[in-house]
Scaffold this active site. Structure first.
Site, mmCIF file in Angstrom:
data_model
loop_
_atom_site.group_PDB
_atom_site.id
_atom_site.type_symbol
_atom_site.label_atom_id
_atom_site.label_comp_id
_atom_site.label_asym_id
_atom_site.label_seq_id
_atom_site.Cartn_x
_atom_site.Cartn_y
_atom_site.Cartn_z
ATOM 1 N N CYS A 23 -2.212 -2.366 7.814
ATOM 2 C CA CYS A 23 -1.796 -3.166 6.150
ATOM 3 C C CYS A 23 -0.971 -3.485 6.491
ATOM 4 O O CYS A 23 -0.448 -4.991 6.041
ATOM 5 C CB CYS A 23 -2.104 -2.138 5.574
ATOM 6 N N LYS A 60 -6.426 -5.027 -2.948
ATOM 7 C CA LYS A 60 -7.078 -4.883 -2.001
ATOM 8 C C LYS A 60 -8.783 -4.504 -1.258
ATOM 9 O O LYS A 60 -8.452 -3.549 -1.732
ATOM 10 C CB LYS A 60 -7.195 -6.295 -0.784
ATOM 11 N N ASP A 97 0.896 -0.965 0.125
ATOM 12 C CA ASP A 97 0.140 -0.682 0.497
ATOM 13 C C ASP A 97 0.411 1.385 -0.180
ATOM 14 O O ASP A 97 0.268 2.336 0.947
ATOM 15 C CB ASP A 97 -0.420 0.170 1.276
HETATM 16 C C1 VGL Z 1 -4.991 0.903 5.676
HETATM 17 C C2 VGL Z 1 -6.689 2.054 7.031
HETATM 18 C C3 VGL Z 1 -7.134 1.574 5.354
HETATM 19 C C4 VGL Z 1 -3.641 0.520 5.115
HETATM 20 C C5 VGL Z 1 -5.705 1.120 4.258
HETATM 21 O O1 VGL Z 1 -2.851 0.180 4.348
HETATM 22 O O2 VGL Z 1 -2.195 0.360 6.308
HETATM 23 N N1 VGL Z 1 -5.159 1.277 6.991
HETATM 24 N N2 VGL Z 1 -7.330 0.969 4.741
#
Ligand code: VGL
Ligand code: ZN
Length: 198
Positions: free
Chosen positions: A151, A106, A8
Site C-alpha cells: 500500500c 479503501k 494503513d
Molecule cells: C495491504 C495487502 C493487502 C497494505 C493491504 O496495507 O499494504 N497489503 N491489503
C-alpha cells in the site's frame, strides 16, 4: 501545502495482526513525532467487507500468498484482514490520532483490491483522496505507514503520477517481504518513478 499521509497503520498490519508486518509497530514513535511538523494529516484505512475477494479463506484449497486472476488482474490472496469495524481495522494503539484531519477508507468493493490510497487496483474508481488534497491545495506528500511493498508503494506511485512532490520517509515504513528482496525492490521502483526516499 504539505501533508503527512499515514497509510494503513492498522492492527492487522502490526506484528500480532492477521497480516503481520515484521516490526510494523516500530514506526509508531517516529510517525507520532513527525506529526508535529505538519498542519495537515491524512490517514488511510484498508476497510474490507467480510466477503472481500482478496481473502484466501473464500477459495477452498488455496492459501495466503497464492496468486489468482480477478477480472483481468493478478491478485495475491491474503489472510482475512482489516474487516470493517473490527479490531484489526482500527489504528494501531499508540498512534496519535487527534491531529488527523481526514480518514480515507479503501478496499470496500468486494470484487477488487485497492492497495493505493488513491484508486482501486484497476485505476477505475477513485477514493476521494486526490480530490481532498486538491481542495486543501496540497503540493507535497510525505508518506509513512504499512506496508512498504504494497500500500505504501502503490500510494506513492500514484501520488507521483498525479503530479505531487512525493517523499517516503524510510524510518516510518515497514514491509511484508513475501519474497525476500520485495522491500528493496519497492524502494527502487518508487525512486525510478520520481519518489524521493528520505
Ligand atoms: C495491504 C495487502 C493487502 C497494505 C493491504 O496495507 O499494504 N497489503 N491489503
Ligand atoms: Zn487489504
Amino acid at each position: 501545502m504539505k501533508v503527512l499521509l499515514m497509510v494503513d497503520i492498522q492492527n492487522d498490519f502490526s506484528p500480532t495482526g492477521s497480516l503481520a508486518v515484521k516490526d510494523g509497530d516500530e514506526i509508531i514513535p517516529f510517525v507520532n513525532d513527525q506529526q508535529d511538523a505538519f498542519d495537515l494529516i491524512v490517514a488511510t484505512q484498508d476497510w474490507h467487507p467480510k466477503n472481500h475477494s482478496s481473502f484466501a479463506e473464500h477459495y477452498p484449497g488455496k492459501s495466503p500468498g497464492e496468486v489468482i486472476t480477478l477480472g483481468d488482474i493478478e491478485q495475491i490472496l491474503w489472510p482475512t484482514h482489516c474487516v470493517q469495524n473490527s479490531y484489526g481495522a482500527e489504528f494501531i494503539s499508540g498512534l496519535k490520532t487527534k491531529k488527523i484531519n481526514q480518514v480515507v477508507q479503501k478496499g470496500m468493493n468486494s470484487n477488487i483490491d485497492s492497495y493505493s490510497g488513491f484508486f482501486d487496483n484497476d485505476h477505475k474508481n477513485a477514493t476521494g483522496l486526490h480530490q481532498y488534497l486538491q481542495d486543501q491545495k496540497v503540493n507535497d506528500i510525505y508518506i509513512v505507514g504499512l506496508a512498504t511493498d504494497y500500500c505504501v508503494k502503490f500510494t506513492a506511485l500514484d501520488a507521483a503520477q498525479l503530479g505531487y512532490s512525493t517523499t517516503v520517509l524510510k524510518k516510518g515504513v515497514r514491509g511484508v517481504d513475501l519474497a525476500s528482496g520485495d522491500i528493496e525492490q519497492a524502494f527502487a521502483e518508487m525512486q525510478t518513478a520520481g519518489v524521493k526516499i528520505d
